[in-house]
Design a protein around this motif. Structure first.
Motif, PDB file in Angstrom:
ATOM      1  N   MET A 146       0.838  -1.194   0.000  1.00 40.54           N
ATOM      2  CA  MET A 146       0.000   0.000   0.000  1.00 40.54           C
ATOM      3  C   MET A 146       0.872   1.243   0.000  1.00 40.54           C
ATOM      4  O   MET A 146       2.008   1.218   0.451  1.00 40.54           O
ATOM      5  CB  MET A 146      -0.928  -0.003   1.211  1.00 40.54           C
ATOM      6  CG  MET A 146      -1.938  -1.148   1.145  1.00 40.54           C
ATOM      7  SD  MET A 146      -3.143  -1.072   2.474  1.00 40.54           S
ATOM      8  CE  MET A 146      -4.033  -2.560   2.122  1.00 40.54           C
ATOM      9  N   PRO A 177     -11.817   6.481  -2.104  1.00 40.06           N
ATOM     10  CA  PRO A 177     -10.582   5.746  -2.428  1.00 40.06           C
ATOM     11  C   PRO A 177     -10.501   4.375  -1.762  1.00 40.06           C
ATOM     12  O   PRO A 177      -9.962   3.428  -2.338  1.00 40.06           O
ATOM     13  CB  PRO A 177      -9.478   6.682  -1.914  1.00 40.06           C
ATOM     14  CG  PRO A 177     -10.074   8.040  -1.970  1.00 40.06           C
ATOM     15  CD  PRO A 177     -11.519   7.835  -1.617  1.00 40.06           C
ATOM     16  N   MET A 178     -11.045   4.286  -0.536  1.00 36.72           N
ATOM     17  CA  MET A 178     -11.018   2.988   0.117  1.00 36.72           C
ATOM     18  C   MET A 178     -11.876   1.975  -0.625  1.00 36.72           C
ATOM     19  O   MET A 178     -11.506   0.808  -0.792  1.00 36.72           O
ATOM     20  CB  MET A 178     -11.497   3.108   1.566  1.00 36.72           C
ATOM     21  CG  MET A 178     -11.170   1.879   2.390  1.00 36.72           C
ATOM     22  SD  MET A 178     -12.361   1.541   3.676  1.00 36.72           S
ATOM     23  CE  MET A 178     -13.738   0.927   2.719  1.00 36.72           C
ATOM     24  N   LEU A 231      -9.992   0.809  -3.615  1.00 39.25           N
ATOM     25  CA  LEU A 231      -9.030  -0.215  -3.223  1.00 39.25           C
ATOM     26  C   LEU A 231      -9.717  -1.569  -3.063  1.00 39.25           C
ATOM     27  O   LEU A 231      -9.243  -2.588  -3.585  1.00 39.25           O
ATOM     28  CB  LEU A 231      -8.363   0.193  -1.911  1.00 39.25           C
ATOM     29  CG  LEU A 231      -7.435  -0.841  -1.279  1.00 39.25           C
ATOM     30  CD1 LEU A 231      -6.087  -0.854  -1.984  1.00 39.25           C
ATOM     31  CD2 LEU A 231      -7.248  -0.569   0.209  1.00 39.25           C
ATOM     32  N   PHE A 287      -2.032   8.547  -9.489  1.00 38.76           N
ATOM     33  CA  PHE A 287      -1.994   9.312  -8.243  1.00 38.76           C
ATOM     34  C   PHE A 287      -1.381  10.683  -8.478  1.00 38.76           C
ATOM     35  O   PHE A 287      -1.823  11.689  -7.898  1.00 38.76           O
ATOM     36  CB  PHE A 287      -1.196   8.553  -7.182  1.00 38.76           C
ATOM     37  CG  PHE A 287      -1.097   9.280  -5.870  1.00 38.76           C
ATOM     38  CD1 PHE A 287      -2.178   9.329  -5.009  1.00 38.76           C
ATOM     39  CD2 PHE A 287       0.072   9.922  -5.507  1.00 38.76           C
ATOM     40  CE1 PHE A 287      -2.094  10.008  -3.796  1.00 38.76           C
ATOM     41  CE2 PHE A 287       0.173  10.588  -4.303  1.00 38.76           C
ATOM     42  CZ  PHE A 287      -0.916  10.637  -3.448  1.00 38.76           C
ATOM     43  N   PRO A 292      -6.315   3.728  -6.564  1.00 45.35           N
ATOM     44  CA  PRO A 292      -6.728   2.747  -5.546  1.00 45.35           C
ATOM     45  C   PRO A 292      -7.070   1.384  -6.135  1.00 45.35           C
ATOM     46  O   PRO A 292      -6.750   0.352  -5.535  1.00 45.35           O
ATOM     47  CB  PRO A 292      -7.955   3.409  -4.907  1.00 45.35           C
ATOM     48  CG  PRO A 292      -7.803   4.851  -5.174  1.00 45.35           C
ATOM     49  CD  PRO A 292      -7.123   4.949  -6.504  1.00 45.35           C
ATOM     50  N   GLY A 323      -5.274  -2.016  -5.206  1.00 45.16           N
ATOM     51  CA  GLY A 323      -6.113  -3.103  -4.713  1.00 45.16           C
ATOM     52  C   GLY A 323      -5.855  -4.412  -5.435  1.00 45.16           C
ATOM     53  O   GLY A 323      -5.900  -5.489  -4.820  1.00 45.16           O
ATOM     54  N   VAL A 343      -6.547   9.869  -0.709  1.00 45.39           N
ATOM     55  CA  VAL A 343      -6.294   8.541  -1.272  1.00 45.39           C
ATOM     56  C   VAL A 343      -5.498   7.696  -0.280  1.00 45.39           C
ATOM     57  O   VAL A 343      -5.834   6.532  -0.007  1.00 45.39           O
ATOM     58  CB  VAL A 343      -5.532   8.658  -2.608  1.00 45.39           C
ATOM     59  CG1 VAL A 343      -5.115   7.283  -3.119  1.00 45.39           C
ATOM     60  CG2 VAL A 343      -6.407   9.363  -3.651  1.00 45.39           C
ATOM     61  N   GLY A 348      -7.674   6.679   2.560  1.00 43.84           N
ATOM     62  CA  GLY A 348      -8.526   5.540   2.240  1.00 43.84           C
ATOM     63  C   GLY A 348      -7.802   4.225   2.429  1.00 43.84           C
ATOM     64  O   GLY A 348      -8.361   3.257   2.958  1.00 43.84           O
ATOM     65  N   PHE A 349      -6.531   4.180   2.011  1.00 40.29           N
ATOM     66  CA  PHE A 349      -5.730   2.980   2.247  1.00 40.29           C
ATOM     67  C   PHE A 349      -5.570   2.745   3.752  1.00 40.29           C
ATOM     68  O   PHE A 349      -5.627   1.603   4.226  1.00 40.29           O
ATOM     69  CB  PHE A 349      -4.351   3.131   1.617  1.00 40.29           C
ATOM     70  CG  PHE A 349      -4.362   3.262   0.119  1.00 40.29           C
ATOM     71  CD1 PHE A 349      -5.510   3.002  -0.621  1.00 40.29           C
ATOM     72  CD2 PHE A 349      -3.229   3.649  -0.566  1.00 40.29           C
ATOM     73  CE1 PHE A 349      -5.525   3.116  -1.999  1.00 40.29           C
ATOM     74  CE2 PHE A 349      -3.221   3.769  -1.953  1.00 40.29           C
ATOM     75  CZ  PHE A 349      -4.373   3.500  -2.668  1.00 40.29           C
TER      76      PHE A 349
END
Length: 407
Positions: free
Chosen positions: A1, A98-99, A102, A180, A232, A236, A301, A304-305
Motif C-alpha cells: 500500500m 478511495p477505500m 481499493l 496518483f 486505488p 487493490g 487517497v 482511504g488505504f
C-alpha cells in the motif's frame, strides 16, 4: 500500500504474473461462482460495511442550499455546523471513495484468482459482464435517484481494468503512481473546494428537468470517475493478489504502517481545506486554492488505504467470535451495492424539490444526523437479510448476469 511504498514494491516485485499465481483447483466448465458468505474474510466486508457510513456523510451534504455554499457546505450555519463540517472535511470527504476503489480492485483480484481455470479470455468476459451490470444499474441510479452515482464509473473502470489483472505487480504500481500524480497536480477544479451550489441535476424542479439535466451530467461522472479511482483500484489488485487483507497476521507490519501513516497524512493534508470550509480561516487566493484542493484529494487517497488497513487490523480481534454488531456491519458490507442504493432512495425523497424539499431547511449537523440514521437503517436491513439467509437483491442481480442464473 502506498503508505509503505518500499515494502509493497518489494512484495509486488516477488509476485509473478497472475497466470503463474495458481490456486489448487480442478478443471471446471464454467465460472467458480461467488464466494459463500461463510468463506469470506471479515476484514474487507467489515471495511465496506462501516465505510458506507462515510459514504452517506460524504454524499448527503452536497444537496444543501444556503446563501453562501462552498464545497457542498452552507457557510451561514451555527458553531455546531462548523464543527461537523470540519469533521466531515477532515475524516470523510475524499477518503471513503478511495477505500472503496481499493476494495473494488481487491475483489477483482479475488475473482480472477478464483476463476483462473477459465483462462485469460474467460476471466475478462466474466469481469466485463459484471462491468456492464454496474454501468446499466449506475445509469438508472443516476437518472432516477442520485446523479453523483459511482457504480457506472466503477463499471467503466472494470471494462478497462479487466485487461490489467494479469499484469506484473510492479507495472500495476507504476501505473497507480502515475494516476496518483494526476490527483495531486495543481487544479482550479478541485471538487473539494467547489463554490457551486446544487444545480438542477442534483435538485431538479420536475421530472422532465431531472432526466434532461442528468443525462447530460452522468457521462462526465461515469467517464471521469475512473481517473480518480484508478490508483486505488490498481493498488487493490496488487494487494488482492497477495491477499493482504485476508492474511493480516502475515502483513501486520505493512497494515500497521499503512494505517498510521495513511490516516495521519490524510488528517494533516485535509486541514487547509477543512479549516476554510469550517469558517476558521479565510478563503485564500486562487493560486493557493489550486494547491490545497489537490492536497486534500491526494492525501485522501492515502487515508482511504489507511482506513482499509485499520479496519482489517481491528477485524482480527473479532474474527474468531464476532458479536452481533460486527455481524450486522459485516452483512452490510456483503450487501454494499444494495445498501448504497438504499441510501440514495433517502436522499431523493428528502431533498428533491418536488418531494420533501429539505435541502434549504436542514443544516449540516442535521444532515449528518440523517446520514447516520440512514446508514443504521441499512445495517438493520442487511442484518435481517443475513438472518433470513438472503443476499442483497442487487448482489443477486450482478451474480446472475456474471455467473448465470444457476448461481
Amino acid at each position: 500500500m502506498v503508505a509503505a511504498p518500499s515494502t509493497l514494491v518489494r512484495c509486488a516485485a516477488r509476485l509473478p504474473p497472475a497466470r503463474l499465481v495458481t490456486v489448487a483447483t480442478t478443471q471446471q466448465a464454467g465460472p467458480a461462482g461467488p464466494t459463500a458468505t461463510t468463506e469470506r474474510a471479515l476484514g474487507p466486508d467489515l471495511a465496506r460495511g462501516f465505510m458506507l457510513l462515510f459514504i452517506a456523510l460524504a454524499n448527503s451534504h452536497y444537496f444543501l442550499r444556503g446563501d453562501t455554499v462552498r464545497g457542498g457546505y452552507p457557510m451561514d450555519g451555527s458553531w455546531l455546523d462548523s464543527a461537523v463540517t470540519w469533521l466531515i472535511a477532515t475524516f470523510v470527504d475524499g477518503r471513503a471513495f478511495p477505500m472503496f476503489g481499493l476494495l473494488f480492485g481487491y475483489g477483482v483480484a479475488h475473482i480472477a484468482r478464483r476463476n483462473e481455470a477459465l483462462g485469460p479470455r474467460g476471466v475478462r468476459r466474466l469481469l466485463w459482464r459484471r462491468a456492464l451490470v454496474l454501468i446499466v444499474v449506475g445509469f438508472l441510479h443516476a437518472m432516477l435517484l442520485f446523479v453523483g452515482d459511482i457504480l457506472a464509473a466503477y463499471g467503466v473502470l472494470l471494462l478497462l481494468g479487466a485487461w490489467t489483472v494479469r499484469w506484473r505487480g510492479r507495472w500495476l504500481l507504476v501505473l497507480a503512481a502515475a494516476f496518483f500524480a494526476l490527483t495531486v497536480l495543481p487544479s482550479a477544479d478541485s471538487l473539494s473546494i467547489s463554490a457551486d451550489p446544487p444545480d438542477a441535476s442534483m435538485l431538479p424542479p420536475d421530472l422532465v428537468t431531472m432526466v434532461t439535466e442528468r443525462i447530460q451530467v452522468h457521462p462526465w461522472v461515469a467517464l471521469g470517475g475512473p481517473i480518480g479511482f484508478a490508483a486505488p483500484f490498481l493498488v487493490g489488485l496488487v494487494a488482492g493478489r497477495a491477499r493482504v487483507l485476508e492474511r493480516p497476521e502475515r502483513y501486520r507490519r505493512l497494515l500497521t504502517v499503512t494505517a498510521a501513516g495513511g490516516i495521519a497524512i490524510a488528517v494533516l493534508g485535509a486541514q487547509p481545506v477543512a479549516l476554510m470550509l469550517a469558517g476558521v480561516t479565510d478563503v485564500p487566493s486562487a493560486a493557493t486554492l489550486e494547491l490545497i484542493g489537490p492536497l486534500h484529494d491526494g492525501s485522501g487517497v492515502l487515508g482511504g488505504f489507511g482506513y482499509a488497513a485499520l479496519i482489517t487490523l481491528v477485524a482480527t480481534r473479532f474474527a474468531a467470535r464476532p458479536g452481533p454488531v460486527v455481524e450486522a456491519i459485516r452483512a452490510t458490507g456483503q450487501r454494499s451495492m444494495t445498501c448504497y442504493l438504499m441510501q440514495s432512495v433517502v436522499w431523493a425523497a428528502a431533498f428533491t424539490p418536488f418531494l420533501l424539499d429539505l435541502s434549504g431547511i436542514l443544516s449540516v449537523a442535521a444532515t449528518a444526523l440523517l446520514a447516520t440514521a440512514t446508514w443504521l437503517a441499512t445495517v438493520v436491513a442487511a442484518d435481517r437479510m443475513r438472518r433470513a439467509g438472503r443476499r442483497g437483491p442487487f448482489e443477486v442481480l450482478v451474480r446472475r448476469v456474471a455467473y448465470g442464473r444457476r448461481r
